[in-house]
Write a protein that holds these residues in place. Structure first.
Motif, PDB file in Angstrom:
ATOM      1  N   THR A   1     -13.202  -3.463  13.256  1.00 38.10           N
ATOM      2  CA  THR A   1     -13.812  -2.189  13.633  1.00 38.10           C
ATOM      3  C   THR A   1     -15.313  -2.210  13.356  1.00 38.10           C
ATOM      4  O   THR A   1     -16.127  -1.778  14.180  1.00 38.10           O
ATOM      5  CB  THR A   1     -13.162  -1.019  12.855  1.00 38.10           C
ATOM      6  OG1 THR A   1     -11.754  -1.070  13.052  1.00 38.10           O
ATOM      7  CG2 THR A   1     -13.698   0.330  13.325  1.00 38.10           C
TER       8      THR A   1
ATOM      9  N   GLY B   1     -13.249   3.661   3.106  1.00 36.64           N
ATOM     10  CA  GLY B   1     -14.361   4.099   2.276  1.00 36.64           C
ATOM     11  C   GLY B   1     -15.461   3.073   2.181  1.00 36.64           C
ATOM     12  O   GLY B   1     -16.164   3.001   1.157  1.00 36.64           O
TER      13      GLY B   1
ATOM     14  N   LEU C   1     -21.451   8.117  18.182  1.00 32.80           N
ATOM     15  CA  LEU C   1     -20.768   6.862  18.528  1.00 32.80           C
ATOM     16  C   LEU C   1     -19.360   6.873  17.951  1.00 32.80           C
ATOM     17  O   LEU C   1     -19.158   7.151  16.765  1.00 32.80           O
ATOM     18  CB  LEU C   1     -21.551   5.672  17.952  1.00 32.80           C
ATOM     19  CG  LEU C   1     -20.862   4.297  17.996  1.00 32.80           C
ATOM     20  CD1 LEU C   1     -20.518   3.872  19.416  1.00 32.80           C
ATOM     21  CD2 LEU C   1     -21.752   3.246  17.331  1.00 32.80           C
ATOM     22  N   THR C   2     -18.378   6.576  18.803  1.00 38.69           N
ATOM     23  CA  THR C   2     -17.021   6.421  18.302  1.00 38.69           C
ATOM     24  C   THR C   2     -16.337   5.264  18.995  1.00 38.69           C
ATOM     25  O   THR C   2     -16.621   4.966  20.160  1.00 38.69           O
ATOM     26  CB  THR C   2     -16.186   7.711  18.468  1.00 38.69           C
ATOM     27  OG1 THR C   2     -14.997   7.583  17.674  1.00 38.69           O
ATOM     28  CG2 THR C   2     -15.768   7.973  19.907  1.00 38.69           C
TER      29      THR C   2
ATOM     30  N   HIS D   1       0.856  -1.182   0.000  1.00 41.92           N
ATOM     31  CA  HIS D   1       0.000   0.000   0.000  1.00 41.92           C
ATOM     32  C   HIS D   1       0.897   1.240   0.000  1.00 41.92           C
ATOM     33  O   HIS D   1       2.000   1.206   0.525  1.00 41.92           O
ATOM     34  CB  HIS D   1      -0.858   0.145   1.271  1.00 41.92           C
ATOM     35  CG  HIS D   1      -1.488  -1.093   1.799  1.00 41.92           C
ATOM     36  ND1 HIS D   1      -2.853  -1.263   1.847  1.00 41.92           N
ATOM     37  CD2 HIS D   1      -0.970  -2.217   2.340  1.00 41.92           C
ATOM     38  CE1 HIS D   1      -3.130  -2.431   2.402  1.00 41.92           C
ATOM     39  NE2 HIS D   1      -2.005  -3.024   2.720  1.00 41.92           N
TER      40      HIS D   1
END
Ligand SMILES: Cc1cc2nc3c(=O)[nH]c(=O)nc-3n(C[C@H](O)[C@H](O)[C@H](O)COP(=O)(O)OP(=O)(O)OC[C@H]3O[C@@H](n4cnc5c(N)ncnc54)[C@H](O)[C@@H]3O)c2cc1C
Ligand SMILES: Cc1cc2nc3c(=O)[nH]c(=O)nc-3n(C[C@H](O)[C@H](O)[C@H](O)COP(=O)(O)OP(=O)(O)OC[C@H]3O[C@@H](n4cnc5c(N)ncnc54)[C@H](O)[C@@H]3O)c2cc1C
Lengths: 318, 260
Positions: free
Chosen positions: B98, B127, B60-61, A128
């Motif tokens: 995550t 993304g 929210l995190t 990357h």
């Protein structure tokens, strides 16, 4: 040899170059199988090009649903194939649509996702280029299948005649409750200029260009060099040039042989999208503009006199 | 309407961003941390829905201690409350791990109608979080929205990417990711900043989410970073003042470089 799946990137019956890069990369790992997801009749138009670039097999998944729902049909088709052929890798274009397909497929199949790769070797070690090229990172998936998002313009395409044997596969019926319906699709069709991420020369304009009309100065120089046109976010935000041409942190990442920046200050977020260009030329009125810190050649001056003169000089040598 | 907005604290794009030598993860200590700009837009969009028709907006995190600064900023813009998933075990999670954490955490908020996220974080740049969450929750995802309307149990969005535009529609509950052009986020007012100090923030660890340490963090990730290297710094080359021959000078340079 193991089959490596490549999701074909196509628009209006034409294959995008990125697909050939992925077929080239897939051949290092195993036997490339192209996967065409589209409306009925799509694969017929693409088969020849795919076979010429190394696709031993072409899986044909055609239905009208493929354009009526967002990314779900692609994910469904690829997930069924992953289940069936256990590929060491699935290569998917790293555009906005492709990354969504890749992320969802990784979740669905519980496979590691290597995002935005610029290189991969036969052992599936990926490379990357992150933070606008400030770091190069080597990584690998620890799962049997690696989902790879491939950054366009990273590899020289190789031709490789292969069988291209077509096999029809089912597009599972889309569960409408779990998918967004799509209408009024308007793909951006590339004009006569090369695609921004694939071009070997990019001429970009910034806020200094001053107006949408003035962008013809940028376009004129670009055309003399057979270049793509790029823009800074300030130029896009000011309505001088369309969104899809934005270069930088939140736009496209380009790495051409030559990048010419006209009226661009060189903010860190812009540099993040172009600083790995081989040669950088900048024209800016302000001698202190940060773009000069990374320019191989800079002219302190007015772009409206420098750029047209350069266009003329290039024309004389053509 | 019950809205959850996903926010991420990221290294400021204005500062130098690095990876740490030890475990090859993002070096969060070396640069300033800010609420990612795209997440301010997601918060703004939630507040617009709230102002138009009423909604409870939960921030929210998943992030370390100092992510509370990002939470406070979102609350000071006008969100009602926050959930902060903060657990050392999460450090180094890949995108899938995550997503698993966030999906579980959304489940703690109650009957959620709408989840709003950014289309792409400026650090990880996956993304795809909205799509991944849709996949885990079994909800539709409407992504890269530059316009959003939510009425009668339906979300409609205008999607815009480099590849083109389209109209999207799906029933709630749904996950929506917003694009750069959706709105201009408001600045927190003084009153908003004062009010934010009193708004409830629930802190959760992975055990509260019913997750095991082996499912998240470096241990639970399905990708592994082997090595990294900084790119050699590029230094500036020649800089000349235009004396009416600037274009010709560039042409000469390009000929010298065999570029034309
Ligand atoms: C989270 C985030 C993401 C971002 N993402 C991006 C991104 O993807 N891409 C991006 O570009 N920016 C991005 N930005 C914005 C970035 O910070 C800058 O604001 C932007 O790059 C500035 O664009 P510019 O150089 O065109 O404009 P300016 O900084 O205004 O520079 C204009 C330059 O033109 C020069 N000039 C003016 N007139 C002339 C003339 N006649 N001849 C020659 N020179 C002239 C001036 O001297 C000046 O240097 C982002 C910012 C943030 C916070
Ligand atoms: C340089 C770099 C490269 C990476 N490469 C990979 C890779 O190849 N494969 C891989 O699996 N992982 C990778 N990761 C890890 C991945 O980026 C993180 O797991 C990250 O938390 C999720 O992805 P993102 O931020 O890129 O998400 P994006 O999908 O870009 O984020 C979109 C939106 O999701 C929401 N969101 C994301 N993270 C959080 C959070 N922690 N809390 C709340 N909301 C959130 C926000 O609304 C955000 O705007 C990389 C990380 C970095 C820093």
């Amino acid at each position: 040899m193991a089959e490596v799946l490549v999701l074909v990137d196509h628009v209006d019956g034409e294959i995008k170059k990125n697909t050939y890069e992925m077929l080239t990369a897939a051949r290092r790992i195993g036997e490339p199988s192209a996967v065409v997801v589209g409306t009925p009749g799509t694969a017929t138009k693409l088969a020849e090009g795919l076979a010429a670039h190394g696709a031993e097999k072409i899986y044909v998944a055609e239905s009208d649903d493929t354009v009526n729902y967002l990314s779900t049909p692609q994910v469904d088709v690829l997930a069924a194939l992953v289940e069936r052929v256990s590929p060491p890798a699935v290569l998917i274009p790293a555009g906005a649509d492709g990354r969504e397909v890749a992320g969802r497929l990784a979740v669905r199949t519980n496979s590691g996702w290597l995002n935005d790769l610029v290189d991969i070797d036969g052992e599936r070690a990926g490379t990357h280029s992150i933070f606008g090229g400030a770091f190069t990172v080597q990584s690998r998936a620890t799962t049997d299948t690696a989902i790879v998002s491939w950054r366009s313009g990273s590899l020289e395409v190789e031709e490789n005649a292969a069988a291209g044997t077509q096999e029809t596969v089912e597009v599972p019926a889309t569960d409408a409750a779990k998918s967004a319906k799509v209408s009024n699709r308007a793909p951006i069709v590339g004009g006569d200029r090369p695609e921004l991420t694939e071009a070997s020369v990019v001429v970009a304009g910034g806020r200094g260009v001053g107006s949408a009309d003035n962008f013809n100065v940028v376009e004129g120089l670009a055309d003399s060099l057979h270049a793509a046109v790029g823009a800074s976010r300030a130029a896009v935000d000011s309505g001088y040039y369309p969104n899809q041409f934005q270069v930088g942190q939140t736009g496209k990442t380009v790495s051409p042989q030559l990048y010419i920046a006209l009226g661009i200050s060189g903010a860190i977020q812009h540099r993040a999208g172009m600083q790995t260009s081989k040669t950088i030329v900048a024209v800016n009125k302000d001698p202190e503009a940060p773009i000069f810190e990374i320019a191989d050649f800079g002219i302190v001056g007015d772009l409206f006199s420098v750029a047209p003169q350069l266009t003329e000089e290039v024309g004389k040598r053509a | 309407m019950n809205i959850v907005v996903l926010i991420k604290q990221v290294p400021d794009t204005w500062s130098e961003r690095k990876l740490s030598d030890g475990d090859k993860t993002l070096d969060r200590a070396s640069s300033d941390a800010v609420l990612d700009e795209i997440n301010e837009r997601a918060v703004e969009e939630a507040l617009k829905i709230k102002e138009a028709g009423g909604a409870e907006v939960t921030i929210l995190t998943a992030g370390p201690d100092r992510a509370t600064d990002a939470i406070r900023k979102a609350l000071s813009m006008g969100a009602d409350k926050a959930v902060h998933v903060n657990d050392d075990a999460i450090h180094g999670s890949d995108a899938i791990a995550t997503a698993k954490v966030l999906a579980k955490a959304i489940g703690t908020v109650g009957d959620v109608d709408l989840v709003l996220a950014g289309n792409e974080a400026t650090d990880g740049r996956s993304g795809a979080m909205a799509g991944m969450l849709g996949e885990l929750l079994g909800w539709p995802s409407l992504t890269h929205a530059n316009e959003l309307t939510v009425e009668n149990g339906t979300a409609k969005a205008k999607r815009e990417t480099d590849e083109g535009t389209s109209d999207l529609e799906a029933s709630l509950p749904a996950v929506v990711s917003v694009g750069e052009k959706i709105n201009e986020p408001r600045y927190p007012s003084f009153k908003g900043i004062m009010a934010a100090k009193k708004k409830p923030v629930t802190t959760l660890g992975i055990a509260d989410l019913g997750l095991d340490a082996s499912e998240v963090g470096l241990a639970g990730s399905l990708v592994q970073v082997d090595s990294f290297a900084p790119r050699p710094p590029k230094s500036g080359g020649q800089k000349v003042e235009d004396e009416g021959d600037g274009g010709a000078k560039i042409a000469e340079f390009l000929v010298g470089q065999k570029l034309i």
